[in-house]
Design a protein around this motif. Sequence first.
Motif, PDB file in Angstrom:
ATOM      1  N   GLU A 125      12.844  10.373  20.345  1.00  0.00           N
ATOM      2  CA  GLU A 125      13.974   9.672  20.950  1.00  0.00           C
ATOM      3  C   GLU A 125      14.158   8.263  20.393  1.00  0.00           C
ATOM      4  N   GLN A 126      13.070   7.555  20.167  1.00  0.00           N
ATOM      5  CA  GLN A 126      13.181   6.164  19.747  1.00  0.00           C
ATOM      6  C   GLN A 126      13.054   5.983  18.235  1.00  0.00           C
ATOM      7  N   LYS A 127      12.744   7.082  17.530  1.00  0.00           N
ATOM      8  CA  LYS A 127      12.669   7.051  16.067  1.00  0.00           C
ATOM      9  C   LYS A 127      11.683   5.993  15.540  1.00  0.00           C
ATOM     10  N   LYS A 128      10.603   5.798  16.267  1.00  0.00           N
ATOM     11  CA  LYS A 128       9.604   4.821  15.834  1.00  0.00           C
ATOM     12  C   LYS A 128       8.787   5.382  14.671  1.00  0.00           C
ATOM     13  N   SER A 129       8.396   4.503  13.765  1.00  0.00           N
ATOM     14  CA  SER A 129       7.575   4.925  12.632  1.00  0.00           C
ATOM     15  C   SER A 129       6.147   5.175  13.105  1.00  0.00           C
ATOM     16  N   LYS A 130       5.395   5.881  12.300  1.00  0.00           N
ATOM     17  CA  LYS A 130       4.004   6.187  12.648  1.00  0.00           C
ATOM     18  C   LYS A 130       3.179   4.907  12.751  1.00  0.00           C
ATOM     19  N   ARG A 131       3.456   3.958  11.881  1.00  0.00           N
ATOM     20  CA  ARG A 131       2.730   2.683  11.913  1.00  0.00           C
ATOM     21  C   ARG A 131       3.041   1.917  13.200  1.00  0.00           C
ATOM     22  N   THR A 132       4.319   1.928  13.600  1.00  0.00           N
ATOM     23  CA  THR A 132       4.720   1.229  14.827  1.00  0.00           C
ATOM     24  C   THR A 132       4.080   1.871  16.052  1.00  0.00           C
ATOM     25  N   ILE A 133       4.016   3.186  16.064  1.00  0.00           N
ATOM     26  CA  ILE A 133       3.406   3.902  17.187  1.00  0.00           C
ATOM     27  C   ILE A 133       1.936   3.513  17.328  1.00  0.00           C
ATOM     28  N   SER A 134       1.237   3.447  16.223  1.00  0.00           N
ATOM     29  CA  SER A 134      -0.178   3.046  16.252  1.00  0.00           C
ATOM     30  C   SER A 134      -0.327   1.636  16.810  1.00  0.00           C
ATOM     31  N   THR A 135       0.629   0.767  16.466  1.00  0.00           N
ATOM     32  CA  THR A 135       0.607  -0.607  16.966  1.00  0.00           C
ATOM     33  C   THR A 135       0.773  -0.636  18.477  1.00  0.00           C
ATOM     34  N   TYR A 136       1.712   0.172  18.993  1.00  0.00           N
ATOM     35  CA  TYR A 136       1.949   0.217  20.432  1.00  0.00           C
ATOM     36  C   TYR A 136       0.766   0.826  21.185  1.00  0.00           C
ATOM     37  N   LEU A 137       0.068   1.771  20.562  1.00  0.00           N
ATOM     38  CA  LEU A 137      -1.034   2.453  21.237  1.00  0.00           C
ATOM     39  C   LEU A 137      -2.306   1.608  21.285  1.00  0.00           C
ATOM     40  N   ALA A 138      -2.410   0.613  20.419  1.00  0.00           N
ATOM     41  CA  ALA A 138      -3.638  -0.178  20.326  1.00  0.00           C
ATOM     42  C   ALA A 138      -4.048  -0.818  21.658  1.00  0.00           C
ATOM     43  N   PRO A 139      -3.174  -1.585  22.325  1.00  0.00           N
ATOM     44  CA  PRO A 139      -3.604  -2.188  23.601  1.00  0.00           C
ATOM     45  C   PRO A 139      -3.832  -1.147  24.691  1.00  0.00           C
ATOM     46  N   LEU A 140      -3.102  -0.042  24.632  1.00  0.00           N
ATOM     47  CA  LEU A 140      -3.289   1.027  25.618  1.00  0.00           C
ATOM     48  C   LEU A 140      -4.677   1.635  25.491  1.00  0.00           C
ATOM     49  N   SER A 141      -5.099   1.875  24.264  1.00  0.00           N
ATOM     50  CA  SER A 141      -6.435   2.424  24.026  1.00  0.00           C
ATOM     51  C   SER A 141      -7.509   1.448  24.485  1.00  0.00           C
ATOM     52  N   LEU A 142      -7.301   0.165  24.215  1.00  0.00           N
ATOM     53  CA  LEU A 142      -8.268  -0.853  24.641  1.00  0.00           C
ATOM     54  C   LEU A 142      -8.347  -0.934  26.162  1.00  0.00           C
ATOM     55  N   ALA A 143      -7.224  -0.673  26.837  1.00  0.00           N
ATOM     56  CA  ALA A 143      -7.218  -0.698  28.305  1.00  0.00           C
ATOM     57  C   ALA A 143      -8.135   0.387  28.867  1.00  0.00           C
ATOM     58  N   PHE A 144      -8.089   1.580  28.276  1.00  0.00           N
ATOM     59  CA  PHE A 144      -8.961   2.658  28.734  1.00  0.00           C
ATOM     60  C   PHE A 144     -10.421   2.348  28.398  1.00  0.00           C
ATOM     61  N   ASP A 145     -10.657   1.713  27.258  1.00  0.00           N
ATOM     62  CA  ASP A 145     -12.027   1.309  26.917  1.00  0.00           C
ATOM     63  C   ASP A 145     -12.558   0.328  27.963  1.00  0.00           C
ATOM     64  N   GLU A 146     -11.679  -0.589  28.410  1.00  0.00           N
ATOM     65  CA  GLU A 146     -12.074  -1.553  29.444  1.00  0.00           C
ATOM     66  C   GLU A 146     -12.412  -0.827  30.754  1.00  0.00           C
ATOM     67  N   ALA A 147     -11.603   0.167  31.104  1.00  0.00           N
ATOM     68  CA  ALA A 147     -11.846   0.916  32.337  1.00  0.00           C
ATOM     69  C   ALA A 147     -13.187   1.642  32.294  1.00  0.00           C
ATOM     70  N   ILE A 148     -13.493   2.217  31.127  1.00  0.00           N
ATOM     71  CA  ILE A 148     -14.779   2.912  30.955  1.00  0.00           C
ATOM     72  C   ILE A 148     -15.926   1.912  31.057  1.00  0.00           C
ATOM     73  N   LYS A 149     -15.746   0.749  30.425  1.00  0.00           N
ATOM     74  CA  LYS A 149     -16.791  -0.282  30.442  1.00  0.00           C
ATOM     75  C   LYS A 149     -17.070  -0.770  31.866  1.00  0.00           C
TER      76      LYS A 149
END
Length: 376
Positions: A125-149
């Motif tokens: 829908e948003q036509k985001k590039s693969k590189r942009t998607i990885s950028t957006y997912l970075a803080p989200l992934s870190l948030a789950f790492d924080e929750a696990i920690k």
Amino acid sequence: MNGNVTIVRKSGSSRLYISYQFNGKAVVKSTGLLDTKANRKNLQTKILEYSLALLARRDPLATAQKLSYYLDKVLENAKNRGKSSSTQATYTSGAKKALKILGDYPIADYTTSQIESMIDEMVIEQKKSKRTISTYLAPLSLAFDEAIKHKEVGVDRNPVKLATRPIREKETKMKPFTLDEVMSMVHVASGEFRKFLILAFFTGIRHGEVLGLQRGDLDIENNIINVNKQYNITFDQEDARLKTHKHKAAYSSKVPSIIWGLLGELPMDLNDHVVDRTNIKKSKRDWIREEWEKALFEAGIKAEGRTPYSTRHTFVSVALSTKVNPLLVTNNTGHTDMKMIEKAYGTLDLQKENFEDLSVMIQEQILASNIGKLAT
């Protein structure tokens, strides 16, 4: 008495709730999940976990922090650990994107399929590039790492890391400009963009570093530019220092002496910027892009996929085509090691000679061009 965990839905609400007895009181708490067949099924699998918590005399949802709580922790960590303003701004943008698409619910309730749905939405829908998607997912992934920690109840794995991501397209090597093409572009450029092109093409330093240069950073007597600050082009703001996760925090770049004459009049005040940005009203990224396209058109040069970043790529290509030692090129462009140079240009000959070969080559090309008279 503790127990009797059931899934309920309140009248007038589209969310699912959990009802249970805790310390003799009836408790009804929202899970934040929409009442769907899939969410009911996923929630059903947690009933035993909640019941065991109650048997241990612990409220199963007492520590159920929302996604925003851990995203805030990620942003706070980025600031406290001295991440660059660009990284902080990127994380903030990614956090907002995640909350907009996923909603703000207890972090334990998010599944891998939800993350993959978020990725699909950005791709389709948003036509985001693969590189942009990885950028957006970075803080989200870190948030789950924080929750696990922090041992958040119900979070024992990171769904972002488990999610299937789009396969990144293989990067093609960028075609550099010839020195003759460089001369043509510099000739048609004017004003501050001409200075920008000269510094970008003939020194190889990054665009943000070019815009961050002050008169005091130029050591004309020794043909050196001291790079220790940058202007953040993406977010249009001044950075007090350089980013450090990809390159050196500060470095000195040796430059061909002939470029000083091409730059024209330089500011007298050591704190003034070499490329004056005061009259550039639009965003600096847009300014560079628009002036770049204008210079290509007026010089009669086909872009062929070459972007403004090609200035740096061209410098390295020209340097390595002469006898310049790759170690010197690595230092001159602010890399911490030769990995990036090797990745882009292949096997390197460490027996090459010094920077003077590059200086002579550039000087001869400039003097032979129609702008050579400006440098003498």
